[in-house]
Design an enzyme around this catalytic site. Structure first.
Site, PDB file in Angstrom:
ATOM      1  N   VAL A  98       0.895  -1.253   0.160  1.00 49.37           N
ATOM      2  CA  VAL A  98      -0.052  -0.061  -0.145  1.00 49.37           C
ATOM      3  C   VAL A  98       0.690   1.160  -0.121  1.00 49.37           C
ATOM      4  CG1 VAL A  98      -0.303   0.084   2.306  1.00 49.37           C
ATOM      5  CG2 VAL A  98      -2.036   1.128   1.161  1.00 49.37           C
ATOM      6  N   ASP A  99       0.527   2.243  -0.994  1.00 47.47           N
ATOM      7  CA  ASP A  99       1.043   3.400  -0.787  1.00 47.47           C
ATOM      8  C   ASP A  99      -0.019   4.500  -0.055  1.00 47.47           C
ATOM      9  OD1 ASP A  99       1.919   6.258  -1.406  1.00 47.47           O
ATOM     10  OD2 ASP A  99       2.110   5.982  -3.349  1.00 47.47           O
ATOM     11  N   ASP A 100       0.451   4.605   1.094  1.00 51.40           N
ATOM     12  CA  ASP A 100      -0.436   5.399   2.351  1.00 51.40           C
ATOM     13  C   ASP A 100      -0.012   6.750   2.252  1.00 51.40           C
ATOM     14  OD1 ASP A 100      -2.327   5.949   4.087  1.00 51.40           O
ATOM     15  OD2 ASP A 100      -1.147   5.098   5.862  1.00 51.40           O
ATOM     16  N   TRP A 153      -9.087   2.390   5.890  1.00 51.78           N
ATOM     17  CA  TRP A 153      -8.445   1.187   6.402  1.00 51.78           C
ATOM     18  C   TRP A 153      -8.529   0.168   5.621  1.00 51.78           C
ATOM     19  CZ3 TRP A 153      -3.748   1.433   8.666  1.00 51.78           C
ATOM     20  CH2 TRP A 153      -3.292   0.373   9.183  1.00 51.78           C
TER      21      TRP A 153
HETATM   22  P1  G4P Z   1       3.967   4.095   2.115  1.00 53.29           P
HETATM   23  O1  G4P Z   1       5.278   4.499   2.307  1.00 53.29           O
HETATM   24  O2  G4P Z   1       4.124   2.909   1.456  1.00 53.29           O
HETATM   25  O3  G4P Z   1       2.576   5.008   2.069  1.00 53.29           O
HETATM   26  O4  G4P Z   1       3.573   3.398   3.730  1.00 53.29           O
HETATM   27  P2  G4P Z   1       3.610   4.263   5.193  1.00 53.29           P
HETATM   28  O5  G4P Z   1       4.833   4.349   5.892  1.00 53.29           O
HETATM   29  O6  G4P Z   1       2.582   5.338   5.095  1.00 53.29           O
HETATM   30  O7  G4P Z   1       2.822   2.929   6.058  1.00 53.29           O
HETATM   31  C1  G4P Z   1       3.124   2.893   7.204  1.00 53.29           C
HETATM   32  C2  G4P Z   1       2.547   1.538   7.754  1.00 53.29           C
HETATM   33  O8  G4P Z   1       1.041   1.583   7.652  1.00 53.29           O
HETATM   34  C3  G4P Z   1       3.047   0.217   6.635  1.00 53.29           C
HETATM   35  O9  G4P Z   1       3.048  -0.959   7.802  1.00 53.29           O
HETATM   36  C4  G4P Z   1       1.673   0.110   6.017  1.00 53.29           C
HETATM   37  O10 G4P Z   1       1.689  -1.041   5.696  1.00 53.29           O
HETATM   38  C5  G4P Z   1       0.748   0.318   6.869  1.00 53.29           C
HETATM   39  N1  G4P Z   1      -0.682   0.738   6.320  1.00 53.29           N
HETATM   40  C6  G4P Z   1      -1.030   1.853   5.781  1.00 53.29           C
HETATM   41  N2  G4P Z   1      -1.990   1.968   5.438  1.00 53.29           N
HETATM   42  C7  G4P Z   1      -2.684   0.710   5.721  1.00 53.29           C
HETATM   43  C8  G4P Z   1      -3.869   0.079   5.352  1.00 53.29           C
HETATM   44  O11 G4P Z   1      -4.956   0.678   4.756  1.00 53.29           O
HETATM   45  N3  G4P Z   1      -4.130  -1.322   5.891  1.00 53.29           N
HETATM   46  C9  G4P Z   1      -3.188  -1.726   6.390  1.00 53.29           C
HETATM   47  N4  G4P Z   1      -3.196  -3.083   6.935  1.00 53.29           N
HETATM   48  N5  G4P Z   1      -2.001  -1.423   6.611  1.00 53.29           N
HETATM   49  C10 G4P Z   1      -1.573  -0.154   6.238  1.00 53.29           C
HETATM   50  P3  G4P Z   1       4.507  -1.419   8.061  1.00 53.29           P
HETATM   51  O12 G4P Z   1       5.119  -0.525   9.343  1.00 53.29           O
HETATM   52  O13 G4P Z   1       5.508  -1.301   6.711  1.00 53.29           O
HETATM   53  O14 G4P Z   1       4.038  -2.966   8.391  1.00 53.29           O
HETATM   54  P4  G4P Z   1       4.290  -4.194   7.603  1.00 53.29           P
HETATM   55  O15 G4P Z   1       4.723  -3.743   6.236  1.00 53.29           O
HETATM   56  O16 G4P Z   1       5.631  -4.728   8.248  1.00 53.29           O
HETATM   57  O17 G4P Z   1       3.040  -5.041   7.883  1.00 53.29           O
END
Ligand code: G4P
Ligand code: MG
Length: 180
Positions: A98-100, A153
């Site tokens: 996901v690109d959040d 989410w």
């Molecule tokens: P980005 O640069 O890709 O936009 O990611 P960002 O840092 O904004 O995301 C922060 C964390 O929040 C990431 O987890 C991302 O996967 C998670 N995230 C953001 N939006 C959502 C969503 O809608 N659903 C879920 N399930 N997760 C979301 P992370 O710390 O990288 O964890 P992980 O990849 O080890 O699980």
């Protein structure tokens, strides 16, 4: 972000990734290697390999700390020297689920760019349409998103404790979308 949750099934993800793979092929961007950002990017990257047939290297970046609290910056939790050595002169496709906020993606792209890839592109399963805190460095030649989505989410199946219940909730989401 709205409080609404979107449940997505493995099958939906597989179909989205197939389309994503087709778009990447049609663009003419032919990567040497996929770099998956763990943990969220692992399963999408593996699915994408079925359609692109490229080797996968992985890096681990987390935005949440060990206690599941958001931290201020992304952190490397795994970053193998070998990955960096293998990237010089290569065409990289960086994959995440996901690109959040785009902060993790930007961090990762800047780290990878230090190792002189010949080209770098990004593929995400979902791009949230929202104002981004991070930005894509200008060296990024392609940006592919499987789906453009609202700022909800997203509940991914790999996070489900009970996959049957998850799929039931996903069906409710889909039925609601059909009605809207
Ligand atoms: P980005 O640069 O890709 O936009 O990611 P960002 O840092 O904004 O995301 C922060 C964390 O929040 C990431 O987890 C991302 O996967 C998670 N995230 C953001 N939006 C959502 C969503 O809608 N659903 C879920 N399930 N997760 C979301 P992370 O710390 O990288 O964890 P992980 O990849 O080890 O699980
Ligand atoms: Mg992640």
């Amino acid at each position: 972000m709205s409080s609404e949750k979107y449940y997505i099934t493995y099958n939906e993800i597989h179909k989205t990734i197939k389309e994503l793979g087709e778009n990447i092929r049609e663009s003419g961007f032919d990567s040497d290697v996929i770099v998956a950002i763990g943990a969220g990017g692992f399963i999408p990257a593996r699915m994408l390999r079925t359609f692109l047939c490229k080797p996968i290297l992985t890096v681990g970046i987390a935005y949440y700390d060990m206690h599941n609290k958001p931290s201020e910056f992304p952190r490397k939790i795994q970053w193998i020297d070998e990955v960096e050595q293998k990237l010089s002169g290569k065409k990289i496709l960086l994959v995440d689920e996901v690109d959040d906020s785009r902060v993790t993606l930007e961090y990762c792209l800047r780290e990878l760019l230090r190792h002189n890839p010949s080209e770098i592109a990004v593929a995400v399963l979902h791009n949230k349409n929202k104002e981004k805190r991070g930005s894509l460095p200008e060296e990024v030649s392609w940006y592919f998103a499987g789906r453009e989505v609202e700022d909800h989410w997203i509940c991914y199946p790999w996070d489900a404790g009970d996959i049957e219940e998850h799929d039931r909730l996903a069906k409710q989401t889909a039925d609601k979308d059909d009605r809207d």
